[in-house]
Design an enzyme around this catalytic site. Structure first.
Site, PDB file in Angstrom:
ATOM      1  CG  HIS A  59      -2.139  -0.978   0.993  1.00 45.54           C
ATOM      2  ND1 HIS A  59      -3.720  -0.639   0.344  1.00 45.54           N
ATOM      3  CD2 HIS A  59      -2.481  -2.238   0.749  1.00 45.54           C
ATOM      4  CE1 HIS A  59      -3.754  -1.840   0.140  1.00 45.54           C
ATOM      5  NE2 HIS A  59      -3.261  -2.960   0.549  1.00 45.54           N
ATOM      6  CB  SER A  94      -0.232 -10.469  -9.539  1.00 44.81           C
ATOM      7  OG  SER A  94      -0.232  -8.792  -9.107  1.00 44.81           O
ATOM      8  CD  GLU A 151      -6.586  -4.265 -11.710  1.00 46.40           C
ATOM      9  OE1 GLU A 151      -6.837  -3.367 -11.171  1.00 46.40           O
ATOM     10  OE2 GLU A 151      -6.862  -5.539 -12.736  1.00 46.40           O
ATOM     11  CG  ASP A 186      -0.351  -5.810  -8.234  1.00 47.65           C
ATOM     12  OD1 ASP A 186       0.687  -6.521  -7.117  1.00 47.65           O
ATOM     13  OD2 ASP A 186      -1.329  -5.605  -7.969  1.00 47.65           O
ATOM     14  CE1 TYR A 218      -5.042  -1.606  -3.058  1.00 51.57           C
ATOM     15  CE2 TYR A 218      -6.339   0.186  -4.584  1.00 51.57           C
ATOM     16  CZ  TYR A 218      -5.095  -1.102  -3.774  1.00 51.57           C
ATOM     17  OH  TYR A 218      -3.414  -0.333  -5.081  1.00 51.57           O
TER      18      TYR A 218
HETATM   19  C1  GLA Z   1      -2.605  -5.040  -4.931  1.00 53.14           C
HETATM   20  C2  GLA Z   1      -2.454  -3.272  -6.002  1.00 53.14           C
HETATM   21  C3  GLA Z   1      -1.711  -2.858  -6.246  1.00 53.14           C
HETATM   22  C4  GLA Z   1      -0.961  -2.318  -4.585  1.00 53.14           C
HETATM   23  C5  GLA Z   1      -1.594  -3.537  -3.586  1.00 53.14           C
HETATM   24  C6  GLA Z   1      -1.137  -3.093  -1.691  1.00 53.14           C
HETATM   25  O1  GLA Z   1      -2.269  -6.145  -5.319  1.00 53.14           O
HETATM   26  O2  GLA Z   1      -2.886  -4.018  -7.581  1.00 53.14           O
HETATM   27  O3  GLA Z   1      -1.323  -2.059  -6.161  1.00 53.14           O
HETATM   28  O4  GLA Z   1      -1.315  -1.662  -4.110  1.00 53.14           O
HETATM   29  O5  GLA Z   1      -2.261  -4.253  -3.710  1.00 53.14           O
HETATM   30  O6  GLA Z   1       0.387  -2.850  -1.986  1.00 53.14           O
END
Ligand code: GLA
Length: 376
Positions: free
Chosen positions: A37, A126, A160, A172, A224
Protein backbone atom coordinates in the site's frame (compact mmCIF):
# COMPACT_ATOMS: atom_id res chain seq x y z
CA UNK A 1 10.93 -19.23 -20.11
CA UNK A 2 8.64 -22.16 -19.42
CA UNK A 3 8.33 -23.79 -22.86
CA UNK A 4 5.69 -26.28 -21.66
CA UNK A 5 3.37 -23.43 -20.72
CA UNK A 6 3.80 -21.67 -24.04
CA UNK A 7 3.43 -24.93 -25.99
CA UNK A 8 0.21 -25.67 -24.13
CA UNK A 9 -1.15 -22.23 -25.01
CA UNK A 10 -0.16 -22.67 -28.67
CA UNK A 11 -1.76 -26.11 -28.80
CA UNK A 12 -4.96 -24.84 -27.17
CA UNK A 13 -5.04 -22.09 -29.80
CA UNK A 14 -4.57 -24.54 -32.63
CA UNK A 15 -7.29 -26.85 -31.31
CA UNK A 16 -9.75 -23.97 -31.15
CA UNK A 17 -8.86 -22.06 -34.32
CA UNK A 18 -7.41 -24.77 -36.54
CA UNK A 19 -4.20 -22.81 -37.19
CA UNK A 20 -1.08 -22.00 -35.20
CA UNK A 21 -1.05 -18.66 -33.35
CA UNK A 22 1.10 -15.81 -34.65
CA UNK A 23 2.88 -15.77 -31.30
CA UNK A 24 2.67 -16.56 -27.58
CA UNK A 25 3.32 -13.95 -24.91
CA UNK A 26 3.43 -14.57 -21.17
CA UNK A 27 3.59 -12.66 -17.91
CA UNK A 28 4.20 -13.84 -14.33
CA UNK A 29 2.36 -13.29 -11.08
CA UNK A 30 4.30 -11.65 -8.26
CA UNK A 31 5.16 -11.76 -4.60
CA UNK A 32 5.88 -8.44 -2.93
CA UNK A 33 8.68 -9.00 -0.45
CA UNK A 34 7.82 -5.73 1.31
CA UNK A 35 6.30 -2.31 0.54
CA UNK A 36 2.52 -2.76 0.73
CA UNK A 37 0.00 0.00 0.00
CA UNK A 38 2.91 2.30 -0.75
CA UNK A 39 2.65 2.28 -4.56
CA UNK A 40 -0.29 4.69 -4.88
CA UNK A 41 1.36 6.88 -2.25
CA UNK A 42 4.33 7.46 -4.59
CA UNK A 43 6.49 5.22 -2.37
CA UNK A 44 8.79 2.20 -2.58
CA UNK A 45 8.04 -1.46 -3.37
CA UNK A 46 10.20 -4.60 -3.57
CA UNK A 47 8.46 -7.35 -5.56
CA UNK A 48 9.72 -10.40 -7.39
CA UNK A 49 8.09 -12.42 -10.17
CA UNK A 50 6.97 -15.95 -9.36
CA UNK A 51 7.32 -18.92 -11.75
CA UNK A 52 3.53 -19.15 -12.20
CA UNK A 53 2.47 -17.30 -15.36
CA UNK A 54 -0.37 -16.47 -17.72
CA UNK A 55 0.16 -17.31 -21.41
CA UNK A 56 -1.67 -15.63 -24.27
CA UNK A 57 -1.50 -17.30 -27.68
CA UNK A 58 -2.66 -14.76 -30.24
CA UNK A 59 -3.36 -14.07 -33.89
CA UNK A 60 -4.65 -10.88 -35.53
CA UNK A 61 -8.13 -10.43 -37.05
CA UNK A 62 -9.18 -7.93 -39.67
CA UNK A 63 -12.73 -7.33 -38.42
CA UNK A 64 -12.24 -5.35 -35.19
CA UNK A 65 -13.45 -8.30 -33.11
CA UNK A 66 -11.77 -9.68 -30.00
CA UNK A 67 -12.30 -13.36 -29.29
CA UNK A 68 -11.25 -14.74 -25.93
CA UNK A 69 -10.96 -18.29 -24.70
CA UNK A 70 -9.72 -19.59 -21.39
CA UNK A 71 -8.08 -22.84 -22.50
CA UNK A 72 -10.76 -24.52 -24.58
CA UNK A 73 -13.67 -22.48 -23.18
CA UNK A 74 -14.49 -19.68 -25.62
CA UNK A 75 -16.75 -16.77 -24.65
CA UNK A 76 -18.94 -14.79 -27.09
CA UNK A 77 -16.85 -12.47 -29.34
CA UNK A 78 -16.55 -8.80 -28.37
CA UNK A 79 -16.58 -5.93 -30.87
CA UNK A 80 -13.73 -3.59 -29.94
CA UNK A 81 -15.75 -0.53 -30.93
CA UNK A 82 -18.54 -1.54 -28.51
CA UNK A 83 -16.35 -2.01 -25.43
CA UNK A 84 -17.32 0.21 -22.54
CA UNK A 85 -16.22 0.31 -18.90
CA UNK A 86 -18.45 -1.88 -16.76
CA UNK A 87 -19.21 -4.48 -19.44
CA UNK A 88 -18.13 -7.27 -19.40
CA UNK A 89 -17.87 -7.86 -15.65
CA UNK A 90 -16.34 -11.34 -15.43
CA UNK A 91 -12.66 -12.31 -16.01
CA UNK A 92 -12.91 -11.12 -19.61
CA UNK A 93 -13.01 -7.53 -18.30
CA UNK A 94 -9.21 -7.73 -17.84
CA UNK A 95 -8.21 -8.51 -21.43
CA UNK A 96 -11.14 -6.46 -22.77
CA UNK A 97 -10.03 -3.49 -20.65
CA UNK A 98 -6.53 -3.71 -22.05
CA UNK A 99 -7.89 -3.84 -25.62
CA UNK A 100 -10.08 -0.83 -24.80
CA UNK A 101 -7.09 1.20 -23.57
CA UNK A 102 -4.84 0.17 -26.45
CA UNK A 103 -7.57 1.14 -28.92
CA UNK A 104 -7.21 4.69 -27.60
CA UNK A 105 -3.49 4.33 -28.40
CA UNK A 106 -4.29 3.48 -32.02
CA UNK A 107 -4.14 -0.33 -31.71
CA UNK A 108 -7.48 -0.95 -33.40
CA UNK A 109 -7.06 -4.38 -35.01
CA UNK A 110 -9.02 -7.33 -33.63
CA UNK A 111 -7.43 -10.48 -32.28
CA UNK A 112 -8.05 -14.07 -31.31
CA UNK A 113 -6.60 -14.69 -27.83
CA UNK A 114 -6.37 -18.07 -26.13
CA UNK A 115 -5.37 -17.85 -22.49
CA UNK A 116 -3.81 -20.48 -20.26
CA UNK A 117 -1.98 -20.14 -17.00
CA UNK A 118 -1.16 -21.38 -13.53
CA UNK A 119 -1.26 -18.26 -11.35
CA UNK A 120 -3.84 -19.09 -8.66
CA UNK A 121 -6.85 -16.75 -8.95
CA UNK A 122 -7.89 -14.41 -6.15
CA UNK A 123 -4.82 -15.34 -4.13
CA UNK A 124 -3.15 -11.93 -4.03
CA UNK A 125 -0.45 -13.14 -6.43
CA UNK A 126 -1.56 -10.85 -9.27
CA UNK A 127 -3.23 -13.34 -11.57
CA UNK A 128 -5.32 -10.53 -13.08
CA UNK A 129 -2.32 -8.31 -13.71
CA UNK A 130 -0.40 -11.16 -15.30
CA UNK A 131 -3.37 -11.66 -17.64
CA UNK A 132 -3.52 -7.95 -18.44
CA UNK A 133 0.21 -7.65 -19.05
CA UNK A 134 0.35 -10.74 -21.28
CA UNK A 135 -2.67 -9.42 -23.21
CA UNK A 136 -1.07 -5.99 -23.64
CA UNK A 137 2.17 -7.50 -24.94
CA UNK A 138 0.25 -9.81 -27.28
CA UNK A 139 -1.87 -6.99 -28.77
CA UNK A 140 1.17 -4.71 -29.14
CA UNK A 141 3.16 -7.60 -30.63
CA UNK A 142 0.44 -8.41 -33.17
CA UNK A 143 0.38 -4.73 -34.15
CA UNK A 144 4.19 -4.74 -34.35
CA UNK A 145 4.21 -1.72 -32.04
CA UNK A 146 7.09 -1.12 -29.65
CA UNK A 147 6.31 0.42 -26.26
CA UNK A 148 8.33 1.10 -23.11
CA UNK A 149 7.58 -0.98 -20.01
CA UNK A 150 6.62 2.30 -18.31
CA UNK A 151 3.93 2.97 -20.93
CA UNK A 152 2.63 -0.60 -20.85
CA UNK A 153 2.42 -0.43 -17.04
CA UNK A 154 0.42 2.82 -17.23
CA UNK A 155 -1.96 1.43 -19.89
CA UNK A 156 -2.58 -1.66 -17.76
CA UNK A 157 -3.24 0.58 -14.78
CA UNK A 158 -5.73 2.56 -16.88
CA UNK A 159 -7.49 -0.70 -17.84
CA UNK A 160 -7.73 -1.66 -14.15
CA UNK A 161 -8.79 1.78 -12.92
CA UNK A 162 -11.09 2.95 -15.69
CA UNK A 163 -12.46 -0.25 -17.25
CA UNK A 164 -12.43 -2.90 -14.51
CA UNK A 165 -13.05 -0.29 -11.80
CA UNK A 166 -10.30 -1.26 -9.34
CA UNK A 167 -8.31 1.81 -8.20
CA UNK A 168 -5.00 -0.10 -8.00
CA UNK A 169 -1.48 1.32 -8.29
CA UNK A 170 1.56 0.40 -10.37
CA UNK A 171 3.10 -2.37 -8.25
CA UNK A 172 1.71 -5.49 -9.87
CA UNK A 173 2.04 -4.74 -13.56
CA UNK A 174 5.50 -3.20 -13.15
CA UNK A 175 6.60 -6.32 -11.26
CA UNK A 176 5.16 -8.58 -13.95
CA UNK A 177 6.83 -6.56 -16.71
CA UNK A 178 10.20 -5.72 -15.19
CA UNK A 179 11.23 -8.38 -12.68
CA UNK A 180 14.15 -10.65 -13.54
CA UNK A 181 15.22 -14.09 -12.35
CA UNK A 182 17.08 -14.23 -9.02
CA UNK A 183 16.33 -10.57 -8.16
CA UNK A 184 13.85 -8.42 -6.32
CA UNK A 185 12.86 -5.22 -8.08
CA UNK A 186 13.47 -2.11 -5.99
CA UNK A 187 11.07 0.41 -7.50
CA UNK A 188 10.61 4.04 -6.57
CA UNK A 189 7.09 4.51 -7.88
CA UNK A 190 7.32 8.32 -7.92
CA UNK A 191 10.39 8.57 -10.12
CA UNK A 192 10.06 5.21 -11.86
CA UNK A 193 13.67 4.48 -10.87
CA UNK A 194 14.33 0.75 -10.78
CA UNK A 195 17.14 -1.36 -9.37
CA UNK A 196 17.43 -5.13 -9.69
CA UNK A 197 18.68 -6.27 -6.27
CA UNK A 198 20.09 -9.84 -6.19
CA UNK A 199 17.86 -12.07 -4.07
CA UNK A 200 18.95 -15.64 -3.44
CA UNK A 201 17.39 -16.80 -0.19
CA UNK A 202 18.54 -20.39 -0.74
CA UNK A 203 22.19 -19.32 -0.56
CA UNK A 204 21.39 -18.29 3.02
CA UNK A 205 19.56 -21.54 3.78
CA UNK A 206 16.23 -19.71 3.58
CA UNK A 207 13.03 -20.00 1.59
CA UNK A 208 10.16 -17.63 0.94
CA UNK A 209 7.11 -19.73 1.70
CA UNK A 210 3.87 -18.49 0.15
CA UNK A 211 0.76 -19.29 2.17
CA UNK A 212 -2.34 -18.86 0.02
CA UNK A 213 -5.24 -18.60 2.47
CA UNK A 214 -7.72 -19.34 -0.33
CA UNK A 215 -9.89 -16.55 0.99
CA UNK A 216 -10.68 -14.63 -2.15
CA UNK A 217 -10.06 -10.94 -2.11
CA UNK A 218 -11.89 -8.41 -4.20
CA UNK A 219 -10.29 -5.05 -4.94
CA UNK A 220 -13.37 -3.68 -6.69
CA UNK A 221 -15.68 -2.34 -4.02
CA UNK A 222 -13.50 -3.37 -1.08
CA UNK A 223 -11.83 -1.27 1.58
CA UNK A 224 -8.95 -0.73 -0.87
CA UNK A 225 -10.53 2.37 -2.42
CA UNK A 226 -11.36 3.72 1.02
CA UNK A 227 -7.73 3.38 2.18
CA UNK A 228 -6.50 5.03 -0.96
CA UNK A 229 -8.94 7.92 -0.60
CA UNK A 230 -7.85 8.36 3.04
CA UNK A 231 -4.22 8.69 1.98
CA UNK A 232 -5.08 11.17 -0.75
CA UNK A 233 -7.09 13.22 1.72
CA UNK A 234 -4.15 13.25 4.16
CA UNK A 235 -1.79 14.48 1.44
CA UNK A 236 -4.27 17.19 0.46
CA UNK A 237 -4.70 18.34 4.06
CA UNK A 238 -0.95 18.60 4.51
CA UNK A 239 -0.53 20.20 1.12
CA UNK A 240 1.92 17.69 -0.31
CA UNK A 241 1.63 15.69 -3.56
CA UNK A 242 1.50 12.29 -1.76
CA UNK A 243 1.87 10.66 1.65
CA UNK A 244 5.40 9.78 0.49
CA UNK A 245 6.28 13.39 1.31
CA UNK A 246 5.19 13.24 4.96
CA UNK A 247 7.47 12.26 7.83
CA UNK A 248 4.85 12.34 10.59
CA UNK A 249 1.15 11.69 10.97
CA UNK A 250 0.92 14.39 13.65
CA UNK A 251 -1.59 17.14 13.06
CA UNK A 252 -3.88 15.01 10.89
CA UNK A 253 -7.42 13.99 11.88
CA UNK A 254 -7.44 10.94 14.17
CA UNK A 255 -9.02 8.66 11.54
CA UNK A 256 -6.24 9.33 8.99
CA UNK A 257 -3.25 9.03 11.32
CA UNK A 258 -2.88 5.22 11.33
CA UNK A 259 -3.03 5.13 7.52
CA UNK A 260 -0.27 7.68 7.20
CA UNK A 261 1.78 6.01 9.93
CA UNK A 262 1.65 2.75 8.01
CA UNK A 263 2.83 4.33 4.76
CA UNK A 264 5.67 6.24 6.44
CA UNK A 265 6.94 3.21 8.37
CA UNK A 266 6.44 0.83 5.44
CA UNK A 267 8.54 3.00 3.12
CA UNK A 268 11.26 2.99 5.79
CA UNK A 269 11.04 -0.81 6.03
CA UNK A 270 11.53 -1.17 2.28
CA UNK A 271 14.67 0.98 2.40
CA UNK A 272 16.00 -1.02 5.37
CA UNK A 273 15.27 -4.31 3.61
CA UNK A 274 17.15 -3.21 0.50
CA UNK A 275 20.12 -2.12 2.64
CA UNK A 276 20.15 -5.50 4.43
CA UNK A 277 19.96 -7.43 1.15
CA UNK A 278 22.86 -5.44 -0.27
CA UNK A 279 24.90 -6.43 2.79
CA UNK A 280 23.80 -10.08 2.58
CA UNK A 281 22.12 -9.85 6.00
CA UNK A 282 19.08 -11.91 5.01
CA UNK A 283 18.10 -13.18 8.48
CA UNK A 284 17.61 -9.62 9.70
CA UNK A 285 14.83 -9.05 7.18
CA UNK A 286 12.51 -11.30 9.18
CA UNK A 287 11.55 -8.74 11.85
CA UNK A 288 10.85 -6.14 9.14
CA UNK A 289 8.39 -8.53 7.46
CA UNK A 290 6.64 -9.10 10.78
CA UNK A 291 6.53 -5.38 11.53
CA UNK A 292 5.00 -4.82 8.09
CA UNK A 293 2.27 -7.34 8.89
CA UNK A 294 1.52 -5.73 12.25
CA UNK A 295 1.30 -2.33 10.60
CA UNK A 296 -1.03 -3.61 7.85
CA UNK A 297 -3.16 -5.36 10.47
CA UNK A 298 -3.33 -2.65 13.15
CA UNK A 299 -2.76 0.65 11.34
CA UNK A 300 -3.88 0.06 7.76
CA UNK A 301 -6.47 -2.56 8.77
CA UNK A 302 -6.39 -4.59 5.56
CA UNK A 303 -5.58 -8.00 7.07
CA UNK A 304 -8.12 -10.68 7.99
CA UNK A 305 -8.30 -13.60 10.42
CA UNK A 306 -6.83 -16.12 7.94
CA UNK A 307 -3.84 -13.91 7.12
CA UNK A 308 -3.19 -13.22 10.81
CA UNK A 309 -3.32 -16.93 11.65
CA UNK A 310 -1.00 -17.73 8.72
CA UNK A 311 1.61 -15.17 9.80
CA UNK A 312 1.39 -16.05 13.50
CA UNK A 313 1.51 -19.83 12.99
CA UNK A 314 4.51 -19.52 10.66
CA UNK A 315 6.37 -17.44 13.23
CA UNK A 316 5.41 -19.78 16.07
CA UNK A 317 6.91 -22.64 14.05
CA UNK A 318 10.22 -20.82 13.57
CA UNK A 319 9.81 -18.53 10.56
CA UNK A 320 12.11 -15.49 10.85
CA UNK A 321 9.24 -13.23 9.85
CA UNK A 322 5.91 -13.34 8.04
CA UNK A 323 3.46 -10.91 6.49
CA UNK A 324 0.38 -10.61 4.34
CA UNK A 325 1.05 -9.50 0.78
CA UNK A 326 -0.97 -7.62 -1.84
CA UNK A 327 -4.12 -5.62 -1.29
CA UNK A 328 -5.28 -7.66 1.71
CA UNK A 329 -8.72 -8.83 2.90
CA UNK A 330 -7.61 -12.36 1.97
CA UNK A 331 -5.10 -13.66 -0.53
CA UNK A 332 -1.63 -14.76 0.50
CA UNK A 333 0.98 -14.30 3.20
CA UNK A 334 4.69 -14.98 2.93
CA UNK A 335 7.06 -16.34 5.55
CA UNK A 336 10.86 -16.25 5.54
CA UNK A 337 11.72 -19.76 6.64
CA UNK A 338 14.96 -21.66 7.32
CA UNK A 339 14.87 -24.36 4.60
CA UNK A 340 15.35 -27.21 7.10
CA UNK A 341 12.15 -26.43 9.01
CA UNK A 342 9.91 -25.63 6.04
CA UNK A 343 7.93 -28.89 6.43
CA UNK A 344 7.35 -28.09 10.14
CA UNK A 345 6.19 -24.58 9.30
CA UNK A 346 3.82 -25.91 6.67
CA UNK A 347 2.44 -28.46 9.11
CA UNK A 348 1.94 -25.89 11.87
CA UNK A 349 0.18 -23.47 9.52
CA UNK A 350 -2.08 -26.26 8.21
CA UNK A 351 -2.88 -27.35 11.78
CA UNK A 352 -3.64 -23.79 12.87
CA UNK A 353 -6.00 -23.37 9.91
CA UNK A 354 -7.77 -26.63 10.77
CA UNK A 355 -8.06 -25.55 14.44
CA UNK A 356 -9.73 -22.32 13.38
CA UNK A 357 -12.08 -24.14 11.02
CA UNK A 358 -10.51 -22.47 7.93
CA UNK A 359 -10.20 -24.30 4.60
CA UNK A 360 -6.75 -25.83 4.07
CA UNK A 361 -4.24 -23.26 2.74
CA UNK A 362 -2.11 -23.87 -0.34
CA UNK A 363 1.65 -23.47 0.26
CA UNK A 364 4.67 -23.33 -2.02
CA UNK A 365 8.18 -21.92 -2.04
CA UNK A 366 8.53 -18.88 -4.32
CA UNK A 367 11.75 -18.38 -6.25
CA UNK A 368 12.28 -15.13 -8.22
CA UNK A 369 11.49 -15.83 -11.87
CA UNK A 370 11.64 -13.95 -15.18
CA UNK A 371 9.33 -11.10 -16.12
CA UNK A 372 6.95 -10.85 -19.05
CA UNK A 373 7.90 -11.30 -22.69
CA UNK A 374 7.32 -13.01 -26.00
CA UNK A 375 7.81 -16.78 -25.72
CA UNK A 376 7.55 -17.74 -29.38
C1 GLA B 1 -2.87 -4.59 -4.94
C2 GLA B 1 -2.76 -3.48 -5.99
C3 GLA B 1 -1.37 -2.84 -5.97
C4 GLA B 1 -0.94 -2.46 -4.56
C5 GLA B 1 -1.18 -3.60 -3.58
C6 GLA B 1 -0.92 -3.20 -2.15
O1 GLA B 1 -2.05 -5.67 -5.28
O2 GLA B 1 -3.02 -3.98 -7.28
O3 GLA B 1 -1.35 -1.73 -6.83
O4 GLA B 1 -1.58 -1.29 -4.14
O5 GLA B 1 -2.51 -4.10 -3.67
O6 GLA B 1 0.43 -2.94 -1.97
Amino acid sequence: MNSTGSNNAAEAFERLHGVAPTGVWSAPGRVNLIGEHTDYNDGFVLPFAIPQRTWVAAAPREDGVLTLASGSAAVPPLRLADLEPGSPRDWTAYPAGVAWVLRQQGITGGADLVITGDVPHGSGLSSSHSLEVATALALLGLAETEASTGDVAKWVQQAENDFVGAPTGLLDQTASLCCTEAHVLFLDVRTGRQEQVPFDASRHGLEVLVIDTRVSHELVGSGYAERRAGCEEAARLRNVPAVRDLDTEAGLPERLRPLVRHVITENERVLKTVALLREDRYEEIGPLLSASHASLRDDYRVSCAELDVAAQAAEDAGALGARMIGGGFGGSAIALVPAGIRPDVERCVAEAFARHGFAAPRMFTAIPAAGAGRDR
